[in-house]
Scaffold this motif. Structure first.
Motif, PDB file in Angstrom:
ATOM      1  N   ASP A 156       0.816  -1.212   0.000  1.00 45.27           N
ATOM      2  CA  ASP A 156       0.000   0.000   0.000  1.00 45.27           C
ATOM      3  C   ASP A 156       0.852   1.266   0.000  1.00 45.27           C
ATOM      4  N   THR A 192      -3.077  -2.888  -7.858  1.00 38.94           N
ATOM      5  CA  THR A 192      -1.766  -3.396  -7.482  1.00 38.94           C
ATOM      6  C   THR A 192      -0.910  -3.564  -8.726  1.00 38.94           C
ATOM      7  N   GLY A 209      -7.003   0.479  -0.048  1.00 42.55           N
ATOM      8  CA  GLY A 209      -5.630   0.018  -0.086  1.00 42.55           C
ATOM      9  C   GLY A 209      -5.461  -1.473   0.080  1.00 42.55           C
ATOM     10  N   LYS A 252      -1.921  -9.375  -1.972  1.00 44.32           N
ATOM     11  CA  LYS A 252      -3.284  -9.011  -2.349  1.00 44.32           C
ATOM     12  C   LYS A 252      -3.986 -10.170  -3.055  1.00 44.32           C
TER      13      LYS A 252
END
Length: 376
Positions: free
Chosen positions: A157, A303, A329, A350
């Motif tokens: 993030d 991302t 985020g 993620k």
């Protein structure tokens, strides 16, 4: 002094909201700014056609707890009639208008839904919450949390420089260091933060992690046995703050169950550093095929390295928000799309978060940047 949390999200009016009801609400919302201290600091307007408004707010320790105090604070302000420094009343709401608002809420079974993310940086709190204001008997307004989940921070993030600065900080305490191993340790054991970019003051950094309820220095000592003059200096500040040096603040047996304490992990592959979307390897996950996308009202997580907007993900976020979507985020149960940049380097963490949400029955799609821009 209480720590300040900041929240942003949307207010949705549920039920049969007439223009009269909206006008009554907006008088109350103007008071709920509470003169810029805690409360709803700004919001877009409502009308009978558009019953959703984006807002920004702040709270004392947590915005959620602040919402729970709105009824008491409103009553206090109606009674005390606070004024600005120039003598003008801060708000124009009267007790009669507030009682009328509660009556309208009650008789028409109206609901004010708050859907927001709340961040309190001092303690590292980051949550996503959905709650509702109602007035069951018309005598007061009450707030009830409907859903709430922690958003786990990730180094993905932050800009790369934030992690680099964190690694540099801990490297100062070692006379002989394998930077790759140290980087892995930082990613796995230090809460993601940009404080190392903001300051190199030992006292401030120790205090920051203390406020977060964490102590990475004990784990660092156990793993690396720091031996430089810089470590002795930091340890002096640590002892001044906590009453003993790091090595005396370790409970017997502490660290034996933690990965950072296991010397055998030094040669493991760093899963956090793996690139799951490179050009020269096959993806380890399926990209979802989509024929349509409703951006408005959907939640996105971005991302990796993006091709569009000269790689500026903030610009991509602005494009999404301009069409009514929102960007967060980290992946949560409210995420609709995880978007992978077309130039690779997507965060493995993620991807794992999406898989965790899918295991819970959540429909979170993984799509390519190309697919997102088909609908922007």
């Amino acid at each position: 002094m209480a720590n300040i949390s900041s929240a942003s999200g949307k207010i949705t009016l549920k039920g049969d909201w007439t223009q009269e009801a909206i006008a009554a609400l907006e008088l109350v919302l103007d008071m709920w700014e509470f003169y810029g201290e805690y409360g709803i600091q700004s919001y877009d307007g409502f009308d009978e056609e558009h019953l959703t408004s984006y807002f920004f707010g702040c709270g004392r320790w947590s915005f959620s707890g602040t919402l729970d105090s709105f009824e008491d604070w409103t009553r206090d302000w109606l009674k005390e009639k606070p004024k600005r420094p120039n003598g003008e009343l801060i708000h124009s709401l009267t007790e009669e208008q507030y009682e009328n608002f509660l009556k309208i809420m009650c008789e028409n079974h109206l609901v004010i839904e708050m859907d927001f993310e709340d961040v309190e940086e001092g303690c590292g709190v980051h949550i996503h919450e959905i709650g509702q204001f109602t007035s069951g008997d018309g005598s007061c307004i009450s707030y009830k949390i409907m859903e709430c989940e922690d958003i786990v921070p990730s180094w993905d993030d932050y800009e790369t420089e934030a992690l680099d600065e964190a690694v540099d900080f801990f490297e100062n305490f070692l006379s002989d260091v394998n930077r790759k191993k140290l980087r892995k340790w930082v990613k796995n054991n230090v809460t993601p933060t940009d404080i190392f970019e903001d300051t190199d003051d030992y006292w401030e950094i120790i205090e920051y992690f203390g406020d977060c309820g964490e102590d990475p220095f004990i784990e660092f000592f156990l793993k690396f046995s720091p031996d430089t003059e810089e470590w002795e200096e930091l340890n002096g500040f640590y002892e001044e703050m906590w009453g003993c040096p790091v090595e005396e603040n370790i409970d017997e047996g502490y660290g034996e169950d933690f990965d950072f304490y296991d010397e055998d992990d030094d040669d493991d592959d760093d899963d956090e550093d793996r690139d799951v979307n490179t050009w020269d390897t096959e993806p380890q996950y399926p990209l979802d095929e989509i024929d349509s996308m409703e951006i408005s009202g959907s939640a996105f997580v971005l991302t990796g390295d993006f091709q569009n907007c000269d790689g500026d993900r903030d610009e991509v976020k602005k494009m999404i928000e301009a069409k009514g979507g929102r960007c967060t985020g980290a992946v949560s149960g409210k995420t609709n799309y995880l978007v992978l940049g077309d130039f690779g380097s997507a965060g493995a963490k993620k991807i794992d978060q999406v898989m965790e949400q899918r295991a819970k029955g959540k429909d979170v799609k993984i799509i390519a940047e190309y697919d997102l821009f088909r609908f922007l």
